[in-house]
Design an enzyme around this catalytic site. Structure first.
Site, PDB file in Angstrom:
ATOM      1  N   PRO A 136      13.983   3.213  26.008  1.00 32.84           N
ATOM      2  CA  PRO A 136      15.010   2.354  25.413  1.00 32.84           C
ATOM      3  C   PRO A 136      15.099   0.990  26.074  1.00 32.84           C
ATOM      4  CG  PRO A 136      16.023   3.926  26.915  1.00 32.84           C
ATOM      5  CD  PRO A 136      14.552   4.227  26.914  1.00 32.84           C
ATOM      6  N   ASP A 143      19.261   1.396  25.688  1.00 29.49           N
ATOM      7  CA  ASP A 143      19.764   1.628  27.032  1.00 29.49           C
ATOM      8  C   ASP A 143      20.993   0.731  27.190  1.00 29.49           C
ATOM      9  OD1 ASP A 143      19.873   2.548  29.586  1.00 29.49           O
ATOM     10  OD2 ASP A 143      18.311   1.229  30.359  1.00 29.49           O
ATOM     11  N   GLN A 201       7.722   0.458  35.433  1.00 31.89           N
ATOM     12  CA  GLN A 201       8.495   1.677  35.171  1.00 31.89           C
ATOM     13  C   GLN A 201       8.052   2.854  36.034  1.00 31.89           C
ATOM     14  OE1 GLN A 201      11.183   1.774  33.321  1.00 31.89           O
ATOM     15  NE2 GLN A 201      10.926  -0.380  32.830  1.00 31.89           N
TER      16      GLN A 201
END
Ligand SMILES: [Zn+2]
Ligand SMILES: [Zn+2]
Length: 737
Positions: free
Chosen positions: A47, A86, A568
């Site tokens: 997200p 998010d 990430q």
């Protein structure tokens, strides 16, 4: 007749028509509907946050995220692609703080949590429309109409279920931890946040004279943070190193590491008088100095130590002390450093924290209310006055600052909630080994190393806009209880509103529970959780599992494919694996393409401040989505840094798309002149001229190659095969036929 095509290269205009057709005819939904009985191939969409604008890096993630699911769809799979947002976290709060002209937590609470939370909820959607348009233009197919949203109550309830599972396994605990802490934001920062804010600063350090008890001698200890000296409770030496007691040129007797004598005391040599810098009186191992007592520099901490009935102000030993700089003697303030805290635990030293949560010196000191780092010069002056400052050398080092507000961070002991990831380390490693990392080196290297050195996950945040930590605590007897659902909350509280209350602060905090141990009134702890836990919960929380959609969840777990940028590794890739390991003990994704960062033409990192950032909307309007997509597919392996610049995009557009388009236009032109209708002919292979056979053979090889490449997540290889084919078709087949 074939629809006549223009030979100009105005791809952007033609793309718009296709985009409109897809939208008007709802082609994405149809592509799913058509394949609903096909095998499922699941893609999890990481997200983004809609309170920031998309940047060029998001074009890369979107086009790679689109490529593989689109290919699988073409192969007959049903590929669920639920988009997500998010929405929690500090960046949102900071944005709202700025908007409202608030500064810090006190002002937020004065303003009121209810209106503040409402503003946060609004703020997260600021650029939603922009993101949707952007996704459409890029040709990113995902279900944007029914996205998962991390602040929705159902989503939060699923997270509560997960946290309770973790709680029941005894893996959620409250502890003290030295954390990198931003005193302005009033919150600890995660290690990846800290890594973003290092700056070189020049500061005064201190070499202080600690008076040895009952002896005309001083122990010299060095610190880069003079503001921690009032909280000093011990000194520390390396047990295996050699220390010396010396008579120094300044008339004092000192204890310090022998190897550093020249560096520290060398300047005391008096050439004129012919006196040496120092004279060694005696030598000791560090171990021999253990428990040697000294008089505290200040008496601010003495009372606190006595109240805790703990002995302080003596030399301790630990091997972490090095002789690379300083004096080989380290001052210990267990509230302000990880190593200090370890020594403190080992020797059962008192805990003295003369700095409050706002980073200000406390009333036990004469510096009350002064930001700790600003107190440095005053502390140095006071030491000087007492004759306890040997030196205050300027010291240049890289010091972490808050990446959001630029305040220098401090290392600070905080009560904090943790998930005991160290307890499942072996499971994490085993589950990681089942993942197909593209490239492999990230899974083994960067990510594998991270898991090898795994720390417990500090999941609590002392803020407002986040998933509330689902633990209720009894102020009377200390009993704690984790709530795993609305139903349980209603049962435990006897309060019907538990069924409907919004699962956010301040609303949820109004619901109290009667303590099963003592009958006291249990209240929810004030913390909210790390928003990385939110995004890592999407495999189950997007379906409100286990409260709903159990079948759907099992059908779509684990995902076959995810793809995000390399940053990430410690973010979403980790929180996904961490949670699926804790809850299901397997990885929730099977294949992952890790994407590199986008650089400018000269290989420089793009940034707004440097002015070299490419506006994705401008780029899409200028070159069109296909040209940019094509560039990202063919330019380099997705995990390598991509240099993005217009010339290169246009080059690919001309060479590949232009050639393909012109070849087609050429065909249409002659097909229409000859009234050619392909549907009226059958391919009679034996009768074909050799050039036709050659091209068909090339085509079939191409299909096989592209199919194999994409089945194995090899995007540039597939693109290069297509590129080669188009070139051969145009330059050989068309020209020679
Ligand atoms: Zn900050
Ligand atoms: Zn109780």
């Amino acid at each position: 007749m074939y629809q006549k095509v223009l030979t100009n290269l105005n791809f952007v205009e033609r793309e718009k028509q296709t985009e409109k057709f897809w939208k008007d005819e709802d082609i994405f939904a149809k592509s799913m509907e058509n394949r609903k009985d096909g095998p499922t191939y699941t893609f999890y969409d990481g997200p983004p946050t809609a309170n920031g604008k998309p940047h060029i890096g998001h074009v890369l993630t979107r086009v790679i995220k689109d490529m593989i699911p689109r290919y699988r769809t073409m192969k007959g799979y049903m590929v669920p692609r639920k988009a997500g947002w998010d929405t929690h976290g500090l960046p949102v709060e900071l944005e709202v703080e700025r908007e409202l002209g608030l500064d810090g937590k006190e002002q937020i609470e004065e303003y009121g949590l209810d209106p503040f939370i409402s503003k946060c909820k609004e703020s997260v959607w600021r650029y939603k429309g922009m993101w949707e348009d952007f996704s459409g233009t890029v040709g990113f197919w995902a279900d944007m109409d029914n996205p998962y949203v991390t602040y929705h109550d159902d989503y939060i309830e699923s997270e509560w279920w997960a946290l309770k599972q973790i709680w029941d396994k005894g893996l959620l605990y409250k502890g003290f931890k030295i954390v990198p802490y931003c005193p302005r934001c009033g919150t600890p920062l995660s290690s990846h946040e800290v890594a973003q804010g290092y700056k070189d600063v020049k500061e005064r350090s201190a070499v202080a004279r600690f008076k040895a008890k009952g002896e005309d001698a001083y122990i010299l200890a060095w610190t880069t943070t003079p503001w921690t000296l009032p909280s000093n409770v011990a000194l520390c030496v390396n047990p295996d190193e050699t220390y010396a007691k010396v008579k120094a040129g300044d008339g004092y007797n000192y204890y310090m590491a022998e190897a550093l004598l020249d560096t520290v005391l060398g300047k005391l040599k008096d050439e004129e008088k012919g006196t040496p810098a120092y004279e060694v009186l005696e030598r000791y191992t560090g171990k021999e100095l253990e428990y040697k007592e000294y008089e505290p520099l200040f008496d601010y901490a003495v009372e606190t130590c006595e109240r805790q009935h703990k002995k302080a102000f003596y030399i301790t030993c630990d091997k972490y002390v090095t002789l690379t700089d300083g004096t080989g003697v380290v001052h210990i303030a267990p509230a302000f450093g990880e190593d200090d805290a370890n020594v403190g635990r080992h020797y059962d030293l008192p805990f003295v924290q003369l700095v409050n949560a706002k980073g200000e010196m406390t009333g036990e000191t004469p510096y009350e209310g002064i930001f700790c780092k600003k107190a440095d010069p005053m502390i140095l002056t006071d030491l000087e006055k007492k004759g306890l400052l040997f030196d205050a050398p300027k010291f240049e080092h890289s010091y972490p600052h808050c990446w959001r507000c630029d305040t220098p961070l401090i290392y600070y002991a905080r009560e904090s909630w943790f998930i005991k990831m160290t307890a499942v380390k072996e499971d994490l490693i085993r589950n990681n080994n089942t993942i197909n990392w593209i490239p492999e080196s990230i899974g083994k290297g960067r990510f594998g190393d991270w898991l090898e050195n795994i720390q417990d996950w500090g999941i609590s945040r002392n803020r407002y806009w986040g998933t509330p930590l689902n633990v209720w605590e009894c102020p009377e007897c200390g009993e704690m209880h984790s709530i795993g659902s609305r139903e349980e909350l209603e049962k435990m509280s006897g309060n019907e509103s538990a069924r409907t209350v919004e699962l956010h602060r301040p609303y949820i905090d109004e619901i109290t529970i009667k303590c099963p141990k003592c009958g006291g009134t249990m209240k929810r702890v004030p913390e909210v959780i790390d928003c990385w836990f939110d995004s890592g919960a999407m495999p189950f929380a997007q379906h409100h599992y286990p409260f709903e959609n159990q079948d759907l969840f099992h059908k779509q777990f684990p995902a076959q494919f995810i793809s995000e940028a390399v940053d990430q590794t410690r973010g979403w890739f980790y929180s996904l694996l961490a949670e699926s390991t804790l809850l299901f003990n397997k990885s929730c994704f099977e294949n992952v393409i890790v994407l590199g960062h986008i650089q400018d033409e000269n290989g420089q990192k793009m940034s707004k401040s440097k002015g070299n950032a490419v506006d994705p909307f401008e780029a899409l309007a200028t070159y069109g989505a296909d040209a940019i997509r094509w560039y990202f597919y063919i330019n380099s392996a997705p995990w390598l840094p991509n240099r993005f610049h217009g010339k290169a995009v246009q080059e690919g557009q001309r060479k590949f798309m232009g050639t393909l388009w012109n070849t087609y236009a050429f065909f249409v032109l002659y097909a229409n002149i000859d009234n050619f209708d392909a549907t009226k002919y059958k391919l009679e292979y034996d009768k074909l001229p050799v050039m036709d056979k050659w091209l068909l053979s090339k085509l079939n090889t191409l299909i096989q190659e592209v199919d194999e490449d994409l089945a194995n997540y090899r995007i540039p290889e597939a693109a290069r095969a297509l590129d080669g084919f188009v070139d051969e078709m145009s330059n050989w087949y068309v020209r020679r036929s």
